[in-house]
Design an enzyme around this catalytic site. Structure first.
Site, PDB file in Angstrom:
ATOM      1  N   TYR A 135       4.178  15.774  -3.176  1.00  0.00           N
ATOM      2  CA  TYR A 135       5.121  16.219  -2.132  1.00  0.00           C
ATOM      3  C   TYR A 135       6.015  15.082  -1.661  1.00  0.00           C
ATOM      4  CZ  TYR A 135       1.489  19.821  -2.018  1.00  0.00           C
ATOM      5  OH  TYR A 135       0.574  20.771  -2.360  1.00  0.00           O
ATOM      6  N   LYS A 140     -19.589  -2.488   1.390  1.00  0.00           N
ATOM      7  CA  LYS A 140     -19.107  -1.752   2.574  1.00  0.00           C
ATOM      8  C   LYS A 140     -19.663  -0.344   2.456  1.00  0.00           C
ATOM      9  CE  LYS A 140     -16.887  -1.365   6.429  1.00  0.00           C
ATOM     10  NZ  LYS A 140     -17.414  -2.030   7.649  1.00  0.00           N
ATOM     11  N   ASP A 196     -16.752  -6.954   6.189  1.00  0.00           N
ATOM     12  CA  ASP A 196     -16.208  -7.436   7.465  1.00  0.00           C
ATOM     13  C   ASP A 196     -17.060  -8.567   8.027  1.00  0.00           C
ATOM     14  OD1 ASP A 196     -18.107  -5.404   7.554  1.00  0.00           O
ATOM     15  OD2 ASP A 196     -17.351  -4.475   9.384  1.00  0.00           O
ATOM     16  N   ASP A 224     -10.612 -10.506  -4.031  1.00  0.00           N
ATOM     17  CA  ASP A 224      -9.256 -11.058  -3.889  1.00  0.00           C
ATOM     18  C   ASP A 224      -9.004 -11.476  -2.448  1.00  0.00           C
ATOM     19  OD1 ASP A 224      -6.719 -11.740  -4.906  1.00  0.00           O
ATOM     20  OD2 ASP A 224      -5.879  -9.903  -4.078  1.00  0.00           O
ATOM     21  N   ASP A 245      -8.658 -15.590  -0.730  1.00  0.00           N
ATOM     22  CA  ASP A 245      -7.546 -16.158   0.051  1.00  0.00           C
ATOM     23  C   ASP A 245      -8.098 -16.763   1.341  1.00  0.00           C
ATOM     24  OD1 ASP A 245      -5.614 -15.272  -1.817  1.00  0.00           O
ATOM     25  OD2 ASP A 245      -4.185 -14.885  -0.188  1.00  0.00           O
TER      26      ASP A 245
HETATM   27  N1  GGG Z   1      -1.322 -16.990  -9.954  1.00  0.00           N
HETATM   28  C1  GGG Z   1      -1.697 -15.729  -9.518  1.00  0.00           C
HETATM   29  C2  GGG Z   1      -0.604 -14.772  -9.230  1.00  0.00           C
HETATM   30  O1  GGG Z   1       0.556 -14.971  -9.454  1.00  0.00           O
HETATM   31  N2  GGG Z   1      -1.042 -13.670  -8.670  1.00  0.00           N
HETATM   32  C3  GGG Z   1      -0.174 -12.632  -8.343  1.00  0.00           C
HETATM   33  C4  GGG Z   1      -0.866 -11.510  -7.689  1.00  0.00           C
HETATM   34  O2  GGG Z   1      -0.297 -10.794  -6.905  1.00  0.00           O
HETATM   35  N3  GGG Z   1      -2.128 -11.303  -7.978  1.00  0.00           N
HETATM   36  C5  GGG Z   1      -2.859 -10.260  -7.434  1.00  0.00           C
HETATM   37  C6  GGG Z   1      -4.260 -10.254  -7.890  1.00  0.00           C
HETATM   38  O3  GGG Z   1      -4.711 -11.145  -8.590  1.00  0.00           O
HETATM   39  O4  GGG Z   1      -4.958  -9.342  -7.501  1.00  0.00           O
END
Ligand code: GGG
Length: 370
Positions: free
Chosen positions: A159, A201, A234, A258, A262
């Protein structure tokens, strides 16, 4: 890979040449990859290791010219290499899901790189944003499942453009996929004499995460010498900040891993340093080595990106190819440069260029003659 021996004063030393595919990709990938290649050449020269690099200009610029992130036969072109050295993927003008699914994800999946190994280590000379955390306090590994999970093509949009517009995204967790990444993680924890923690989770995600937990417990019963814990994602994220010393190996699904890494990179100073290895543990296909960071369009083209994440990823590639002493030399040189503190890029509070940091790492390598 080709191998041989060189007669040298006092003995013979094996020498080897690795065939490597190089994909600088986009943005700062084009700056940090050549810098890291110079470091690898320098350390290789001291260890009897040579590299036969083949460059591929695939990425977002290639996409704007051709409508594809890589050629139709791109994966076939990569298959024969010993390993793949990748920079970063993504650039404004190409939607992120197009760049990721057009290059990185097909490589990870086709080559069964089901382990994404991401070290979280506070190096000497780096100040953690966390109070009272010193180098040596934080040193653990996150194993991110890299082939399935929340990164899935199953779903759809319905939709479109109406008030009923609906987006459905299915996560895919297979017994085969979950077991193999957990088995790898248990073996890794065992080899370090450490514990294994699992990110879940299963209170909110009622199908896939209880399944993840069940497999984790089954594998745990097969590895009774490896202590385990399970954390909801979490609480685990909070624990990365409140008590990062407690971790040794953490296994997580694709998305959770992921996000966690970070955060892990942030607590050890800068995502500019964070490395990763996309591993095909069986060795049937090439593995791929890339920094955790992306293409950073905001600083691309200025020569100020931190090359240490790419250099450390190169060290992981050396390790994977069997050159543990060369990999250790790269790490030691990085630690010396960071510990000294005079040559740093802006993300670490310095003013040095990408090239200057690579030069400093090369200068800090032990003087070895194969
Ligand atoms: N050098 C890693 C890179 O460029 N990653 C880009 C990206 O968005 N990666 C997402 C992921 O690895 O899940």
């Amino acid at each position: 890979m080709t191998a041989g021996t060189t007669g040298l004063t006092g003995g013979t030393t094996a020498h080897v040449t690795h065939r490597l595919a190089v994909l600088p990709g986009d943005g700062i990938g084009r700056e940090v990859v050549p810098a890291a290649q110079r470091v690898l050449e320098a350390v290789g020269a001291g260890h009897g290791v040579a590299f036969d690099w083949t460059g591929f200009d695939w990425g977002c610029e290639y996409y704007t010219r051709t409508g594809r992130m890589m050629p139709v036969d791109g994966l076939d072109q990569l298959r024969p290499f010993d390993a793949i050295f990748l920079g970063a993927v993504g650039y404004p003008g190409v939607p992120d899901h197009v760049s990721l699914w057009g290059l990185l994800i097909p490589i990870r999946r086709t080559f069964q790189q089901y382990v994404n190994l991401r070290p979280i280590r506070l190096l000497p000379g780096i100040e953690s944003p966390l109070r009272g955390v010193e180098p040596g306090d934080v040193d653990f590994l996150v194993v991110r499942e890299n082939n399935e999970g929340e990164y899935s093509e199953v779903g759809g949009r319905h939709y479109r453009g109406t008030p009923q517009e609906t987006a459905v995204q299915e996560a895919v967790f297979t017994r085969f996929g979950v077991e193999r990444v957990m088995r790898y993680s248990f073996e890794l924890a065992r080899s370090r004499g450490g514990r294994l923690d699992s990110a879940t989770k299963s209170n909110g995600i009622v199908h896939t995460m209880p399944f993840w937990d069940e497999v984790f417990r089954e594998l745990g019963s097969q590895h009774p010498d490896v202590p385990t814990r399970e954390y909801h994602i979490d609480a685990l994220a909070a624990m990365f900040v409140l008590d990062p010393r407690r971790f040794d190996v953490v296994v997580a699904s694709n998305l959770f891993g992921d996000v966690l890494t970070d955060l892990g990179a942030a607590i050890v100073g800068s995502i500019g340093i964070a490395p990763s290895a996309n591993l095909n543990p069986s060795g049937e296909y090439p593995s791929m080595f890339e920094p955790v960071h992306g293409s950073a369009p905001d600083i691309a083209g200025r020569g100020i990106a931190n090359p240490l994440g790419q250099i450390w990823s190169g060290a992981m590639m050396l390790d994977h190819l069997g050159h543990t002493a060369a990999a250790a030399d790269v790490l030691a040189a990085m630690e010396q440069v960071l510990g000294d503190g005079s040559v740093r890029t802006a993300d670490l509070g310095g003013t040095a260029t990408t090239e200057a940091v690579a030069d400093a790492v090369i200068d800090a390598l032990p003087d070895r003659h194969p």
